[in-house]
Every structure is written in C-alpha cells, then in structure tokens.
Scaffold this motif. Structure first.
Motif, PDB file in Angstrom:
ATOM      1  N   PHE A  26      -5.958  19.948 -37.412  1.00 19.88           N
ATOM      2  CA  PHE A  26      -4.839  19.508 -36.581  1.00 19.88           C
ATOM      3  C   PHE A  26      -5.109  18.092 -36.058  1.00 19.88           C
ATOM      4  CE2 PHE A  26      -3.167  19.077 -32.207  1.00 19.88           C
ATOM      5  CZ  PHE A  26      -1.812  19.056 -32.495  1.00 19.88           C
ATOM      6  N   MET A  27      -6.330  17.866 -35.573  1.00 20.14           N
ATOM      7  CA  MET A  27      -6.685  16.534 -35.060  1.00 20.14           C
ATOM      8  C   MET A  27      -6.566  15.479 -36.155  1.00 20.14           C
ATOM      9  SD  MET A  27      -7.169  16.540 -31.887  1.00 20.14           S
ATOM     10  CE  MET A  27      -7.568  14.814 -31.945  1.00 20.14           C
ATOM     11  N   LEU A  28      -6.956  15.829 -37.362  1.00 17.02           N
ATOM     12  CA  LEU A  28      -6.831  14.889 -38.477  1.00 17.02           C
ATOM     13  C   LEU A  28      -5.366  14.522 -38.711  1.00 17.02           C
ATOM     14  CD1 LEU A  28      -8.290  13.338 -40.701  1.00 17.02           C
ATOM     15  CD2 LEU A  28      -8.053  15.376 -42.146  1.00 17.02           C
ATOM     16  N   ARG A  29      -4.488  15.510 -38.632  1.00 12.09           N
ATOM     17  CA  ARG A  29      -3.056  15.220 -38.796  1.00 12.09           C
ATOM     18  C   ARG A  29      -2.545  14.335 -37.656  1.00 12.09           C
ATOM     19  NH1 ARG A  29      -2.952  20.706 -39.809  1.00 12.09           N
ATOM     20  NH2 ARG A  29      -1.674  21.163 -37.989  1.00 12.09           N
ATOM     21  N   VAL A  30      -3.034  14.579 -36.439  1.00  8.75           N
ATOM     22  CA  VAL A  30      -2.593  13.778 -35.290  1.00  8.75           C
ATOM     23  C   VAL A  30      -3.045  12.333 -35.439  1.00  8.75           C
ATOM     24  CG1 VAL A  30      -2.926  13.413 -32.799  1.00  8.75           C
ATOM     25  CG2 VAL A  30      -2.406  15.710 -33.664  1.00  8.75           C
ATOM     26  N   VAL A  31      -4.319  12.120 -35.735  1.00  6.98           N
ATOM     27  CA  VAL A  31      -4.833  10.745 -35.771  1.00  6.98           C
ATOM     28  C   VAL A  31      -4.352   9.963 -36.991  1.00  6.98           C
ATOM     29  CG1 VAL A  31      -6.847  11.261 -34.341  1.00  6.98           C
ATOM     30  CG2 VAL A  31      -7.057  11.346 -36.825  1.00  6.98           C
ATOM     31  N   THR A  32      -3.934  10.672 -38.046  1.00  7.63           N
ATOM     32  CA  THR A  32      -3.400   9.968 -39.215  1.00  7.63           C
ATOM     33  C   THR A  32      -1.887   9.789 -39.144  1.00  7.63           C
ATOM     34  OG1 THR A  32      -3.238  12.031 -40.481  1.00  7.63           O
ATOM     35  CG2 THR A  32      -5.264  10.713 -40.749  1.00  7.63           C
ATOM     36  N   GLY A  33      -1.277  10.277 -38.053  1.00  8.16           N
ATOM     37  CA  GLY A  33       0.151  10.103 -37.858  1.00  8.16           C
ATOM     38  C   GLY A  33       1.011  11.129 -38.575  1.00  8.16           C
ATOM     39  N   LYS A  34       0.412  12.113 -39.194  1.00  5.92           N
ATOM     40  CA  LYS A  34       1.189  13.148 -39.896  1.00  5.92           C
ATOM     41  C   LYS A  34       1.731  14.199 -38.935  1.00  5.92           C
ATOM     42  CE  LYS A  34      -1.139  12.409 -44.214  1.00  5.92           C
ATOM     43  NZ  LYS A  34      -2.171  12.807 -45.123  1.00  5.92           N
ATOM     44  N   GLN A  35       1.170  14.234 -37.736  1.00  6.09           N
ATOM     45  CA  GLN A  35       1.647  15.124 -36.670  1.00  6.09           C
ATOM     46  C   GLN A  35       2.013  14.231 -35.498  1.00  6.09           C
ATOM     47  OE1 GLN A  35       1.931  18.654 -36.306  1.00  6.09           O
ATOM     48  NE2 GLN A  35       2.919  18.043 -34.411  1.00  6.09           N
ATOM     49  N   GLY A  36       3.261  14.241 -35.088  1.00  9.44           N
ATOM     50  CA  GLY A  36       3.695  13.383 -34.001  1.00  9.44           C
ATOM     51  C   GLY A  36       2.997  13.726 -32.687  1.00  9.44           C
ATOM     52  N   ALA A  37       2.535  12.721 -32.003  1.00  9.36           N
ATOM     53  CA  ALA A  37       1.898  12.890 -30.695  1.00  9.36           C
ATOM     54  C   ALA A  37       1.871  11.530 -30.002  1.00  9.36           C
ATOM     55  CB  ALA A  37       0.481  13.435 -30.839  1.00  9.36           C
ATOM     56  N   ASN A  38       2.160  11.542 -28.702  1.00 10.50           N
ATOM     57  CA  ASN A  38       2.074  10.284 -27.950  1.00 10.50           C
ATOM     58  C   ASN A  38       0.615  10.048 -27.532  1.00 10.50           C
ATOM     59  OD1 ASN A  38       1.566  11.779 -25.586  1.00 10.50           O
ATOM     60  ND2 ASN A  38       3.685  11.658 -24.886  1.00 10.50           N
ATOM     61  N   ASP A  39       0.355   8.939 -26.883  1.00 14.53           N
ATOM     62  CA  ASP A  39      -1.025   8.593 -26.513  1.00 14.53           C
ATOM     63  C   ASP A  39      -1.649   9.620 -25.578  1.00 14.53           C
ATOM     64  OD1 ASP A  39      -1.029   6.344 -28.111  1.00 14.53           O
ATOM     65  OD2 ASP A  39      -0.505   4.963 -26.480  1.00 14.53           O
ATOM     66  N   LEU A  40      -0.870  10.128 -24.617  1.00 17.45           N
ATOM     67  CA  LEU A  40      -1.378  11.151 -23.708  1.00 17.45           C
ATOM     68  C   LEU A  40      -1.802  12.388 -24.499  1.00 17.45           C
ATOM     69  CD1 LEU A  40      -1.790  12.341 -20.822  1.00 17.45           C
ATOM     70  CD2 LEU A  40       0.581  13.148 -20.985  1.00 17.45           C
ATOM     71  N   GLN A  41      -0.946  12.839 -25.394  1.00 22.38           N
ATOM     72  CA  GLN A  41      -1.266  14.015 -26.194  1.00 22.38           C
ATOM     73  C   GLN A  41      -2.502  13.778 -27.060  1.00 22.38           C
ATOM     74  OE1 GLN A  41       2.708  14.287 -27.868  1.00 22.38           O
ATOM     75  NE2 GLN A  41       2.929  16.353 -26.984  1.00 22.38           N
ATOM     76  N   LYS A  42      -2.587  12.623 -27.683  1.00 26.22           N
ATOM     77  CA  LYS A  42      -3.761  12.322 -28.515  1.00 26.22           C
ATOM     78  C   LYS A  42      -5.039  12.412 -27.690  1.00 26.22           C
ATOM     79  CE  LYS A  42      -1.389   9.350 -31.809  1.00 26.22           C
ATOM     80  NZ  LYS A  42      -1.204   7.981 -32.296  1.00 26.22           N
ATOM     81  N   SER A  43      -5.021  11.829 -26.491  1.00 25.17           N
ATOM     82  CA  SER A  43      -6.206  11.858 -25.626  1.00 25.17           C
ATOM     83  C   SER A  43      -6.570  13.281 -25.220  1.00 25.17           C
ATOM     84  CB  SER A  43      -5.973  11.024 -24.367  1.00 25.17           C
ATOM     85  OG  SER A  43      -5.808   9.680 -24.691  1.00 25.17           O
ATOM     86  N   PHE A  44      -5.575  14.052 -24.816  1.00 23.11           N
ATOM     87  CA  PHE A  44      -5.835  15.413 -24.370  1.00 23.11           C
ATOM     88  C   PHE A  44      -6.232  16.311 -25.542  1.00 23.11           C
ATOM     89  CE2 PHE A  44      -4.762  14.159 -20.288  1.00 23.11           C
ATOM     90  CZ  PHE A  44      -4.739  15.215 -19.393  1.00 23.11           C
TER      91      PHE A  44
END
Length: 139
Positions: A26-44
């Motif tokens: 899931f984290m890989l999808r978030v950091v590669t932009g394949k899973q939408g997340a704002n900066d707050l979500q990425k940090s948390f």
C-alpha cells in the motif's frame, strides 16, 4: 524455551506480520502516486507503517526476554502490552486520516496516545520484571 502461551502469541504475531507486509505494498502505491493521498495522509501512513513494524519486533523481543528469564504472571503483561500497542498506534495513524483529502487528523488519533501510554506502562512492567528476575537469580 518459550512458554506454550508465548509460543501461541508469537505464532499469531508472526502471521500478523503478513498484514504489515501488505501495508508495504500500500505504501509503495502511495509514494509512487498510484494511490491518491495528500501530504498529511502520506506522513501518517508512513508513520503508521513504521510503528507497526518496529513495535511488532519490539514486542517479540520482550516476549523472548521475559520467557528466557523465566518470568510468568504479571510481568508478562509487558510483552502483551507492547504487542497491543503495535495495533493501537498504527491504527491511530491510519484511521485518523481516512477520507478524501483530510486537512487534519480526526479524533481517532487518540489511539496513538492510548497506544503510547500502554507502550510506556508495558515497557516499565517488563523492564522492572527483568531487573527483579535478574536480582533474584543473583541471590
């Protein structure tokens, strides 16, 4: 040698690590932009994933130390508490920023503080239990 209850707990925790590994995908999808997340979500999400991995390892180490020292009873709460905090703290990080573009964490972030309190008490109990066991073995 592990006590039977500790072996069961350790087995469950080792199997639960699969969920942490899945969280890594899931984290890989978030950091590669394949899973939408704002900066707050990425940090948390990063904090939740990191805390899950570290606290599970710490919980298993505490479990092994307590069993190796022959500690039973109340001091075993130390290992169990660390392992429960490995659920509460990451859950607080992940669940407090669920939703579409949250601007700040919601009230579920209280789980982070509850987990931190439990972690602190658990480590105190385990540490004191280990010191007492060691001191008793010296006499």
């Amino acid at each position: 040698m592990l006590q039977p209850a500790s072996a069961i707990t350790a087995g469950i925790v080792v199997l639960a690590v699969i969920t942490i590994a899945y969280g890594g995908t899931f984290m890989l999808r978030v950091v590669t932009g394949k899973q939408g997340a704002n900066d707050l979500q990425k940090s948390f999400f990063r904090a939740g994933h990191a805390h899950a991995g570290v606290l599970v390892i710490l919980g298993l180490v505490v479990l092994l130390l307590l069993d190796a020292a022959g500690i039973t009873g109340w001091a075993h709460f130390g290992a169990d508490g660390v392992l429960v905090s490995a659920i509460l703290i990451p859950a607080g990080f992940f669940l407090s920023v669920i939703g579409h573009d949250p601007q700040r964490p919601n009230g579920v972030k209280a789980l982070i503080w509850i987990g931190f309190g439990l972690l602190t008490v658990s480590l105190l109990v385990a540490g004191i239990g280990l010191i007492v066991a060691g001191a008793n073995a010296l006499s």
